[in-house]
Design an enzyme around this catalytic site. Structure first.
Site, short mmCIF file in Angstrom:
data_model
loop_
_atom_site.label_atom_id
_atom_site.label_comp_id
_atom_site.label_asym_id
_atom_site.label_seq_id
_atom_site.Cartn_x
_atom_site.Cartn_y
_atom_site.Cartn_z
N LYS A 1 0.81 -1.22 0.00
CA LYS A 1 0.00 0.00 0.00
C LYS A 1 0.84 1.27 0.00
O LYS A 1 2.03 1.25 0.27
CB LYS A 1 -0.98 -0.03 1.18
CG LYS A 1 -2.19 -0.88 0.88
CD LYS A 1 -3.27 -0.78 1.91
CE LYS A 1 -4.47 -1.65 1.47
NZ LYS A 1 -5.43 -1.83 2.54
N ARG B 1 -4.00 -9.86 4.90
CA ARG B 1 -4.40 -9.94 3.49
C ARG B 1 -3.23 -9.43 2.67
O ARG B 1 -2.88 -8.26 2.75
CB ARG B 1 -5.64 -9.06 3.29
CG ARG B 1 -6.20 -9.04 1.87
CD ARG B 1 -7.40 -8.09 1.80
NE ARG B 1 -7.95 -8.02 0.47
CZ ARG B 1 -7.46 -7.25 -0.50
NH1 ARG B 1 -6.41 -6.49 -0.28
NH2 ARG B 1 -8.03 -7.24 -1.69
#
Ligand code: PMM
Length: 266
Positions: free
Chosen positions: A207, A241
């Site tokens: 991210k 995740r």
């Protein structure tokens, strides 16, 4: 949980897995690497991403889920990353057993669909919506606000008929949060899990908050992801995740061995 993005515009895999065959092949590699769940998504939720209509979403994900359901063993669950009840319904009919909803079940119809299928659900916190969520995120106390929001969403899911032990909560790293908010949340996962009252799933893989630290290089982003995987597990998360499942599985096993040996020696 291994990430299977079936989108042409996914920021993290450049849309390489858009074709059904490629997505299925990639997902099976993640399962072989030790994923206990495969999260299949047809609509990017990255900041600024354009919405995808239901028909296109279904075209992308239903064949992938159908093939995966026939191919993976009982130890691997298939999850669908969607906020849309119609997509959730089709995915559950095709063999998914978990709905991963980045809006935390804001749509009552989605919760009812999960309940109808006796499925599991991931309820994530997001401030605002993907198109605008990074414009000006604001919290007075991010841990209290995210934790209380998750607790309220868990209660709503239980009222909708979903078993409490079928619910996982997620603080939504990068979803309407500054880098500071993300770091504060990662440092307080234990408190968040306590407030939410269910196990936590955490998604930091590749991210923006990591790009800001290590740059765009994919290998560096996966190394940085690993640091957050270890941090998440040490702080009490139940599931991460991630894109690179094998690295996270190895790190979790090493962490377990080191921590267990340390406790036995004490
Ligand atoms: N992040 C993305 C998509 N779906 N779902 C959950 N539960 N948690 C997340 O952090 C999350 C998510 C965006 O990342 P991606 O484009 O790499 O999948």
């Amino acid at each position: 949980m291994g990430i299977v993005n079936v989108t042409p515009d996914s920021f993290s895999d450049g849309g390489r897995f858009f074709a059904t065959d490629a997505a299925v092949g990639h997902a099976l590699e993640l399962a072989a690497a030790g994923a206990v769940a495969l999260d299949v998504g047809g609509e990017s939720t990255r900041p600024g991403a354009d919405p995808v209509d239901v028909a296109e979403d279904l075209r992308r994900i239903v064949p992938v889920i159908g093939e995966l359901a026939a191919a993976v063993g009982a130890g691997v669950a298939i999850s669908v990353d969607t906020t849309k009840p119609e997509v959730a319904r089709a995915a559950l009919a095709a063999g998914a057993t978990i709905v991963n909803d980045v809006t935390g079940g804001r749509d009552p119809e989605l919760l009812a669909t999960v309940a109808d299928h006796d499925a599991g659900v991931v309820l994530m916190h997001m401030q605002g919506e993907p198109r605008t969520m990074q414009l000006a995120p604001h919290y007075d106390d991010v841990v209290v606000e995210v934790g209380d929001y998750l607790a309220a969403r868990v209660d709503a899911a239980v009222v909708a008929g979903i078993a409490r032990d079928a619910i996982v909560a997620d603080p939504g790293i990068g979803f309407g949060k500054t880098a500071h908010h993300n770091r504060v949340l990662l440092a307080h996962l234990g408190e968040l899990a306590e407030r939410a009252g269910v196990p936590l799933l955490v998604g930091v893989s590749r991210k923006r908050m990591l790009v800001d630290i290590v740059g765009e290089d994919l290998d560096a982003r996966d190394d940085a992801t690993l640091a957050t995987t270890v941090l998440a597990f040490v702080q009490g998360a139940a599931i991460v995740r991630v894109h690179d499942v094998s690295r996270s599985v190895a790190a979790a096993a090493w962490l377990d061995t080191i921590a267990t040996n340390g406790k036995e020696a004490a």
